[in-house]
Design an enzyme around this catalytic site. Structure first.
Site, PDB file in Angstrom:
ATOM      1  N   THR A 313     -57.375  10.327 -29.344  1.00 50.05           N
ATOM      2  CA  THR A 313     -58.816  10.280 -29.644  1.00 50.05           C
ATOM      3  C   THR A 313     -59.241   8.858 -29.478  1.00 50.05           C
ATOM      4  OG1 THR A 313     -59.125   9.473 -32.016  1.00 50.05           O
ATOM      5  CG2 THR A 313     -58.737  11.884 -31.690  1.00 50.05           C
ATOM      6  N   ASP A 314     -60.481   8.628 -29.117  1.00 47.55           N
ATOM      7  CA  ASP A 314     -61.023   7.178 -29.258  1.00 47.55           C
ATOM      8  C   ASP A 314     -61.373   7.016 -30.427  1.00 47.55           C
ATOM      9  OD1 ASP A 314     -61.908   4.551 -28.346  1.00 47.55           O
ATOM     10  OD2 ASP A 314     -62.930   5.435 -26.918  1.00 47.55           O
ATOM     11  N   TRP A 315     -61.726   5.575 -30.975  1.00 52.43           N
ATOM     12  CA  TRP A 315     -62.084   5.217 -31.979  1.00 52.43           C
ATOM     13  C   TRP A 315     -62.952   5.857 -32.958  1.00 52.43           C
ATOM     14  CZ3 TRP A 315     -59.910   0.065 -33.568  1.00 52.43           C
ATOM     15  CH2 TRP A 315     -60.470  -0.365 -34.340  1.00 52.43           C
ATOM     16  N   ASP A 317     -63.241   8.528 -33.763  1.00 51.89           N
ATOM     17  CA  ASP A 317     -64.108   9.780 -32.922  1.00 51.89           C
ATOM     18  C   ASP A 317     -64.266  11.052 -33.984  1.00 51.89           C
ATOM     19  OD1 ASP A 317     -66.012   8.968 -31.114  1.00 51.89           O
ATOM     20  OD2 ASP A 317     -64.048   8.427 -29.850  1.00 51.89           O
TER      21      ASP A 317
END
Ligand code: BGC
Length: 746
Positions: A313-315, A317
């Site tokens: 995932t991104d930060w 998210d």
């Protein structure tokens, strides 16, 4: 280059079986299994649920630190918290710095502590995969070599330079023990407002795909250890670069056809190249957050493209599915959604909320343990492929990489894009009296951009001592240079007084670095005070040379007529000042070319491959397609002429296009041969043209080269009504420079 030999005995890693003498074939992106590598399926069988979910958890430095890193306060780990993360919570991955780049010694110390604990103090001894944003060089390592940002690398149109930069970055990253690089950005940048425009390879899908591929293959090239130095990351899958509003992480509306035509190809190529990891777009596409999209992550990425690596995932998210996107009422429900959609690892990054929620979801039977096993198998396989089981330790003794500075300088030079040169004012003769002004003159930050020692890149105190400004370089290499301090700009009389008497005023303009949310802007226009400065200076009658250092194409329409020359430097990194002065003084013949359309108005953001209906002039006589500078534009101090365009479109073989390019000037120079193709009529509205090939040539005065492009039918195809790639026979026009030839292709 020394090899990464094994620093720790595998016999300490009691939890996995050893495959003896099992050597697999080495192919691009594939790696050999060595005696130290575990039998992953057995290892997964031996793991508890908590150990498995721990592997899927990625934390940043804050939760395991006692002191943040900042100039004057070096970062410190908190041993108790580290133990909790690695030994008690079994986490599989860490990322980032706590706010500031660290020295070699600090990195070596940190990674050694982390890996020693993971390998020696846990039941299974599985090493940590540590991820970092080595976006333009390993920018969170104080002694690493920084390169131009992606958009500048794209302006070189030179796959070898991109590969060399990526190769050096990977080596320098691995040297301090980091094995996962969250780069490259494969988002095709078709929205110039987007705050991450500078990280991209520009607006064209072919250019972005080819340069992205060069980057990935070089990063994942096998080192002397027999493993790639790092696992690269294709990011951000997919649609991040096309927010409707232009603002970071806001909704994109991209129909499947357009997604497949413009945004998916660089990722498809990355998967074919064996990319080991992929990061998800934080935003939503067509009303669905990508993190929760089973269609995008599992059906397209894993099943259709065959991606076998880690989807991270991104930060934070998952939390955003609750707080921002509102597709989940609780965090636990958000975890269910992303895991069911297909993510393998959560960049949580501050706590164990993901870990706890996922364990609960499996224990209560909502998510089958087999789904967890799939992700853990992928994670362990990437750890094995990147050689972590063989050797997880830093090897800083390989630093410095001798050729690194020269490679960065070369890239910076080739990125310099000369947009305008009225009456050949450049190169300067060296006898002129020069006045230097502008906000980018003495600000190292403008030249580096974000992801430079800190996230936003704005902390001058975090840059290595001795980092040069543009002003340092100009004043040391040009004669009799006077400088106006940027603070004095508010006083036009003062500026005028300085400018009288100068033959040439060099104005270093552009944009303060910023990225992600902090990089959102209201308008592409160059800030007012900079426009006023150009006007004031021009009134004095001095020749004006504008040098631009910026994140994205800032509109310069109002000042362009006053500028005799305009050099676009993008964010060229530490060798940018030298490269820019090399071009101004004629020591280097510029050969950068725009990897995007330079807009004239904020309200007319039309890419080069626009559809015919975008040309209002066809119906109303208005000039709708009127960029400041066209995609691919870039001037040289020599001249190139094109001749003998020939198109062979035999059936059923490929289409062969060749053209002769001659350096007709008096200086050696490089040019980018750009092949555009127009499909005259198609069942999906055709673009006015598409870039279908490019090649960079280096020619001595009077020298010619024949450049040949071989195109398959699918190279000339498009995504049709069924959302698949198709080719339709018919009339095509092949264009190189001002030559064109039509041909029937069946
Ligand atoms: C960015 C990513 C980056 C990640 C880790 C996010 O905010 O969108 O590109 O890799 O942070 O630093």
């Amino acid at each position: 280059m020394k090899s990464f030999s094994s620093a720790l005995s595998p016999s300490r890693n009691v939890g996995f079986l050893v495959i003896l003498a099992c050597i697999f074939a080495i192919t691009g992106g594939q790696v050999r299994a060595q005696a130290t590598d575990p039998d992953i399926s057995q290892l997964v069988k031996d793991m508890t649920l908590a150990e498995k979910v721990g592997q899927m958890t990625q934390l940043t430095m804050q939760p395991i630190s006692s002191v943040r890193g900042w100039p004057g306060t070096p970062f410190e780990l908190d041993q108790e918290k580290l133990k909790e993360a690695i030994v008690e919570r079994h986490i599989g991955s860490l990322l980032n710095v706590y706010d500031m780049a660290m020295t070699t010694d600090q990195w070596v110390d940190l990674i050694t502590q982390v890996q020693s604990m993971a390998i020696n103090d846990t039941r299974l001894g599985i090493p940590i995969i540590y991820g970092i944003d080595a976006v333009h060089g390993n920018n969170y390592h104080q002694e690493a070599t920084l390169f131009p940002q992606g958009i500048g690398m794209a302006a070189t149109w030179n796959e070898e330079l991109v590969a060399e930069g990526a190769r050096i970055t990977a080596l320098e990253t691995r040297a301090v023990g980091l094995t996962w690089n969250f780069a490259p950005v494969l988002d095709v940048a078709r929205q110039p407002l987007w705050s991450r425009f500078f990280e991209s390879y520009g607006e064209d899908v072919l250019l972005a795909t080819r340069l992205g591929s060069a980057n990935i293959l070089a990063q994942q090239e096998l080192g002397e250890s027999g493993y790639p130095n790092v696992a690269a990351t294709a990011k951000h899958f997919v649609g991040y670069s096309m927010p409707l509003s232009g603002k970071d992480r806001t909704p994109a509306w991209i129909p499947e056809r357009m997604l497949r035509e413009y945004f998916l190809p660089p990722f498809e190529k990355a998967v074919d190249d064996g990319i080991l990891t992929l990061m998800v777009n934080s935003a939503e596409v067509n009303g669905e957050p990508v993190h929760a999209s089973h269609w995008l992550l599992t059906e397209i990425l894993k099943d259709e493209m065959g991606f076998e690596g880690i989807i991270v995932t991104d930060w934070e998210d998952i939390k955003k599915l609750v707080d921002s996107h509102r597709v989940a009422g609780t965090f636990k429900e958000a975890v269910r959604q992303v895991v069911e959609a297909g993510i393998d690892m959560a960049m949580v990054p501050y706590d164990y909320t993901f870990t706890d929620a996922l364990i609960e979801l499996v224990e209560e039977g909502t998510i089958p343990e087999s789904r967890i096993d799939e992700s853990v198998t992928r994670i362990l396989a990437v750890k094995q492929k990147v050689g972590l089981f063989a050797d997880a330790m830093p090897h800083a003794e390989v630093l410095p990489i001798e050729s690194a500075g020269a490679a960065s300088l070369e890239a910076a030079r080739e990125s310099m894009t000369l947009l305008k040169n009225r009456e050949g004012i450049l190169p300067l003769q060296g006898t002129e009296s020069v006045l230097l002004a502008g906000p980018a003159a003495d600000a190292i930050t403008y030249l580096h951009g974000s992801w430079s020692y800190t996230w936003q890149g704005m902390e001058e105190g975090a840059y290595p001592e001795g980092t040069k400004t543009f002003e340092d370089e100009v004043t040391s290499r040009m004669n009799g240079v006077r400088v106006v301090d940027w603070n004095a700009h508010q006083d036009p009389d003062k500026v005028r007084a300085f400018a009288y008497g100068a033959d040439v005023v060099v104005l270093a303009l552009g944009e303060v670095p910023s990225v992600e949310k902090p990089g959102d802007i209201e308008s592409l226009d160059l800030p007012e005070d900079q426009i006023a400065l150009v006007r004031t200076v021009a009134e004095t009658g001095a020749k004006v040379v504008v040098v631009l250092f910026q994140n994205r194409p800032r509109v310069i329409r109002e000042i362009e007529p006053y500028a005799d020359a305009i050099l676009l430097g993008y964010q060229p990194g530490p060798y940018g000042p030298q490269a820019a002065v090399d071009v101004l003084s004629g020591e280097v013949n510029p050969n950068g070319h725009l990897p995007f359309t330079y807009p004239r108005f904020s309200g007319s953001l039309v890419p080069y491959d626009y559809k015919w209906s975008e040309r209002a002039d066809i119906l109303f006589g208005q000039n709708a397609i009127n960029p400041q500078y066209e995609f691919g534009h870039g001037l040289s101090y020599t001249s190139f002429e094109y001749s003998d365009l020939s198109v062979q479109a035999g059936e059923p073989g490929p289409v062969t296009v060749s053209v002769t390019v001659t350096n007709t000037g008096e200086l050696p120079g490089k040019d980018v041969v750009q092949l555009f193709v127009r499909d005259e009529v198609a069942s999906i509205t055709p673009s006015n043209k598409r870039l279908r090939g490019f090649d960079k040539v280096d020619l001595a005065p009077g020298e010619s080269a024949v450049v040949t492009f071989v195109l398959s039918r699918s190279d000339l195809g498009f995504i049709g009504k069924e959302n698949t790639l198709i080719f339709e026979s018919g009339s095509f026009v092949f264009m190189v420079d001002d030559l064109s030839q039509a041909a029937d292709v069946r």
